[in-house]
Design a protein around this motif. Structure first.
Motif, PDB file in Angstrom:
ATOM      1  N   ARG A 116       0.845  -1.184   0.000  1.00  0.00           N
ATOM      2  CA  ARG A 116       0.000   0.000   0.000  1.00  0.00           C
ATOM      3  C   ARG A 116       0.887   1.244   0.000  1.00  0.00           C
ATOM      4  N   LEU A 117       0.437   2.265  -0.721  1.00  0.00           N
ATOM      5  CA  LEU A 117       1.241   3.467  -0.920  1.00  0.00           C
ATOM      6  C   LEU A 117       0.411   4.688  -0.550  1.00  0.00           C
ATOM      7  N   ALA A 118       0.814   5.379   0.518  1.00  0.00           N
ATOM      8  CA  ALA A 118       0.123   6.597   0.961  1.00  0.00           C
ATOM      9  C   ALA A 118       1.004   7.799   0.658  1.00  0.00           C
ATOM     10  N   LEU A 119       0.513   8.706  -0.162  1.00  0.00           N
ATOM     11  CA  LEU A 119       1.240   9.915  -0.541  1.00  0.00           C
ATOM     12  C   LEU A 119       0.501  11.105   0.065  1.00  0.00           C
ATOM     13  N   VAL A 120       1.126  11.722   1.057  1.00  0.00           N
ATOM     14  CA  VAL A 120       0.490  12.775   1.848  1.00  0.00           C
ATOM     15  C   VAL A 120       1.057  14.124   1.436  1.00  0.00           C
ATOM     16  N   ASN A 121       0.172  15.030   0.982  1.00  0.00           N
ATOM     17  CA  ASN A 121       0.600  16.345   0.507  1.00  0.00           C
ATOM     18  C   ASN A 121       1.815  16.197  -0.408  1.00  0.00           C
ATOM     19  N   PRO A 122       1.691  15.389  -1.463  1.00  0.00           N
ATOM     20  CA  PRO A 122       2.879  14.966  -2.213  1.00  0.00           C
ATOM     21  C   PRO A 122       3.501  16.052  -3.079  1.00  0.00           C
ATOM     22  N   SER A 123       4.821  16.029  -3.146  1.00  0.00           N
ATOM     23  CA  SER A 123       5.542  16.763  -4.184  1.00  0.00           C
ATOM     24  C   SER A 123       5.263  16.076  -5.515  1.00  0.00           C
ATOM     25  N   ILE A 124       5.325  16.836  -6.601  1.00  0.00           N
ATOM     26  CA  ILE A 124       4.974  16.285  -7.908  1.00  0.00           C
ATOM     27  C   ILE A 124       6.181  16.188  -8.843  1.00  0.00           C
ATOM     28  N   ARG A 125       7.390  16.403  -8.302  1.00  0.00           N
ATOM     29  CA  ARG A 125       8.574  16.384  -9.165  1.00  0.00           C
ATOM     30  C   ARG A 125       8.744  15.051  -9.883  1.00  0.00           C
ATOM     31  N   ALA A 126       8.521  13.952  -9.182  1.00  0.00           N
ATOM     32  CA  ALA A 126       8.778  12.632  -9.761  1.00  0.00           C
ATOM     33  C   ALA A 126       7.843  12.301 -10.912  1.00  0.00           C
ATOM     34  N   LEU A 218       3.655   3.907 -11.940  1.00  0.00           N
ATOM     35  CA  LEU A 218       2.469   4.184 -11.138  1.00  0.00           C
ATOM     36  C   LEU A 218       1.222   3.655 -11.834  1.00  0.00           C
ATOM     37  N   ALA A 219       1.155   3.795 -13.140  1.00  0.00           N
ATOM     38  CA  ALA A 219       0.009   3.288 -13.899  1.00  0.00           C
ATOM     39  C   ALA A 219      -0.070   1.767 -13.844  1.00  0.00           C
ATOM     40  N   ALA A 220       1.077   1.117 -13.734  1.00  0.00           N
ATOM     41  CA  ALA A 220       1.108  -0.344 -13.707  1.00  0.00           C
ATOM     42  C   ALA A 220       0.896  -0.905 -12.298  1.00  0.00           C
ATOM     43  N   HIS A 221       0.978  -0.050 -11.293  1.00  0.00           N
ATOM     44  CA  HIS A 221       0.862  -0.509  -9.909  1.00  0.00           C
ATOM     45  C   HIS A 221      -0.576  -0.921  -9.623  1.00  0.00           C
ATOM     46  N   ARG A 222      -0.763  -2.139  -9.155  1.00  0.00           N
ATOM     47  CA  ARG A 222      -2.107  -2.650  -8.890  1.00  0.00           C
ATOM     48  C   ARG A 222      -2.459  -2.616  -7.419  1.00  0.00           C
ATOM     49  N   GLY A 223      -1.567  -2.088  -6.611  1.00  0.00           N
ATOM     50  CA  GLY A 223      -1.867  -1.948  -5.195  1.00  0.00           C
ATOM     51  C   GLY A 223      -2.625  -0.656  -4.920  1.00  0.00           C
ATOM     52  N   PRO A 224      -3.251  -0.550  -3.761  1.00  0.00           N
ATOM     53  CA  PRO A 224      -3.995   0.662  -3.405  1.00  0.00           C
ATOM     54  C   PRO A 224      -3.069   1.856  -3.189  1.00  0.00           C
ATOM     55  N   VAL A 225      -3.531   3.015  -3.595  1.00  0.00           N
ATOM     56  CA  VAL A 225      -2.762   4.257  -3.442  1.00  0.00           C
ATOM     57  C   VAL A 225      -3.671   5.310  -2.822  1.00  0.00           C
ATOM     58  N   ALA A 273      -7.727   8.882  11.045  1.00  0.00           N
ATOM     59  CA  ALA A 273      -8.869   8.090  10.607  1.00  0.00           C
ATOM     60  C   ALA A 273      -8.765   7.768   9.116  1.00  0.00           C
ATOM     61  N   THR A 274      -8.372   8.762   8.324  1.00  0.00           N
ATOM     62  CA  THR A 274      -8.245   8.554   6.876  1.00  0.00           C
ATOM     63  C   THR A 274      -7.152   7.552   6.547  1.00  0.00           C
ATOM     64  N   VAL A 275      -5.972   7.761   7.122  1.00  0.00           N
ATOM     65  CA  VAL A 275      -4.838   6.892   6.785  1.00  0.00           C
ATOM     66  C   VAL A 275      -5.039   5.491   7.339  1.00  0.00           C
ATOM     67  N   ALA A 276      -5.562   5.389   8.563  1.00  0.00           N
ATOM     68  CA  ALA A 276      -5.779   4.069   9.163  1.00  0.00           C
ATOM     69  C   ALA A 276      -6.809   3.271   8.371  1.00  0.00           C
ATOM     70  N   ALA A 277      -7.867   3.928   7.924  1.00  0.00           N
ATOM     71  CA  ALA A 277      -8.879   3.227   7.126  1.00  0.00           C
ATOM     72  C   ALA A 277      -8.282   2.729   5.814  1.00  0.00           C
ATOM     73  N   PHE A 278      -7.448   3.545   5.208  1.00  0.00           N
ATOM     74  CA  PHE A 278      -6.788   3.133   3.969  1.00  0.00           C
ATOM     75  C   PHE A 278      -5.880   1.929   4.207  1.00  0.00           C
ATOM     76  N   LEU A 279      -5.102   1.972   5.270  1.00  0.00           N
ATOM     77  CA  LEU A 279      -4.160   0.898   5.549  1.00  0.00           C
ATOM     78  C   LEU A 279      -4.856  -0.395   5.931  1.00  0.00           C
ATOM     79  N   ALA A 280      -6.052  -0.293   6.479  1.00  0.00           N
ATOM     80  CA  ALA A 280      -6.782  -1.478   6.929  1.00  0.00           C
ATOM     81  C   ALA A 280      -7.592  -2.140   5.822  1.00  0.00           C
ATOM     82  N   GLY A 281      -7.607  -1.532   4.643  1.00  0.00           N
ATOM     83  CA  GLY A 281      -8.388  -2.062   3.544  1.00  0.00           C
ATOM     84  C   GLY A 281      -7.824  -3.353   2.993  1.00  0.00           C
ATOM     85  N   PRO A 282      -8.501  -3.954   2.009  1.00  0.00           N
ATOM     86  CA  PRO A 282      -8.006  -5.200   1.402  1.00  0.00           C
ATOM     87  C   PRO A 282      -6.727  -4.973   0.610  1.00  0.00           C
TER      88      PRO A 282
END
Length: 297
Positions: A116-126, A218-225, A273-282
């Protein structure tokens, strides 16, 4: 708890662990800022063991002999060394701000190692996105009634026009917080002692990013983001983060009301609450065969 390990070039790197449960590797922004500014991410450790890395040359991590290894794409090796040190088959990653660039570089190089990949207030350089005037205006107009707004807006205009003064960066700081209160001012005042501008320039230097390749990964990544934006964040305006979310097939966009660039400070309960719910998902992080996905003491 502070633990050290060796990077592939022999540099001693440090991380601290906070909390309980399966590990979540946290990459700080800045770029090249001591991870102390993340604190405990608003209490997120109640849901996961936070493995908070100090990038090389910051915090408790040693400085390398070769300064070119501060470049973002080369620091991918540090994240991979951390994975091996933890004994994990895959990593759940959280990248804040410029740390999102490193998380995405790691995904590009090691796509099978990311859960699982959580991007918080992400920079967009990459990924090569550009903030638009309209996106920036949406955020600044929302703050027009704040007492600090006239000074901050004048400083922002001077920066955008190339006429920044010595105090301009400090004067726009309120735009990065949902509330410019005592807690925010203390947090911001600590930045000068945590952030290395010289290393930051190397981090983002020529050759550090390859947006087409990263977009493809990123387009090929099948995990939750998770793409989490602060509703009033000048650094990563919600409209920009929404564009970012379109690059990942399983992306979830959340805009936290009233939050700036450090949403765990503005509303810890909403953030966790937001991040924990995301991390607890399938489709979360699985234990490696014969291994344990938890971080030991």
């Amino acid at each position: 708890m502070i633990t050290t390990f060796d990077a592939i070039d022999g540099t001693t790197l440090a991380y601290r662990t906070v909390g309980v449960g399966d590990p979540l590797v946290c990459l700080p922004g800045g770029p090249m800022r001591d991870s102390a500014y993340l604190g405990d991410l608003g209490g997120l450790g109640a849901h996961r063991t936070l493995v908070i890395l100090d990038p090389r040359g910051t915090g408790r991590s040693a400085a390398p002999a070769d300064v070119s290894t501060y470049r973002c794409d080369r620091m991918v090796d540090d994240v991979e060394a951390l994975r091996g040190h933890l004994g994990l088959d895959r990593l759940d990653l959280l990248g804040h701000s410029a740390g999102a660039n490193l998380a995405l570089q790691y995904l590009t190089r090691h796509p099978d190692r990311v859960g699982r990949l959580a991007l918080v207030n992400p920079s967009i350089r990459a990924v090569g996105l550009k903030v638009t005037a309209a996106q920036r205006q949406e955020v600044t107009e929302a703050r027009a009634g704040e007492p600090w707004f006239p000074v901050a807006m004048a400083a922002l205009e001077s920066i955008l026009s190339g006429r920044a003064g010595p105090d301009s960066k400090q004067e726009i700081a309120p735009f990065l917080y949902g509330r410019w209160d005592t807690a925010a001012q203390v947090h911001q005042a600590a930045e000068s002692g945590q952030h290395n501008e010289e290393l930051a320039r190397i981090f983002s230097s020529e050759g550090a990013f390859d947006p087409p390749t990263t977009r493809a990964a990123l387009a090929a990544h099948r995990g939750p983001v998770l793409l989490l934006a602060g509703a009033v964040d000048l650094a990563a305006p919600p409209g920009l983060v929404a564009q970012f979310a379109e690059l990942a097939p399983r992306a979830e966009l959340v805009v936290q009301p009233g939050a700036g660039h450090y949403p765990w400070l503005d509303d810890a309960e909403a953030f966790t609450a937001t991040v924990a719910a995301f991390l607890a998902g399938p489709d979360g992080l699985e234990s490696p065969p014969g291994g344990d996905a938890r971080v030991g003491a």
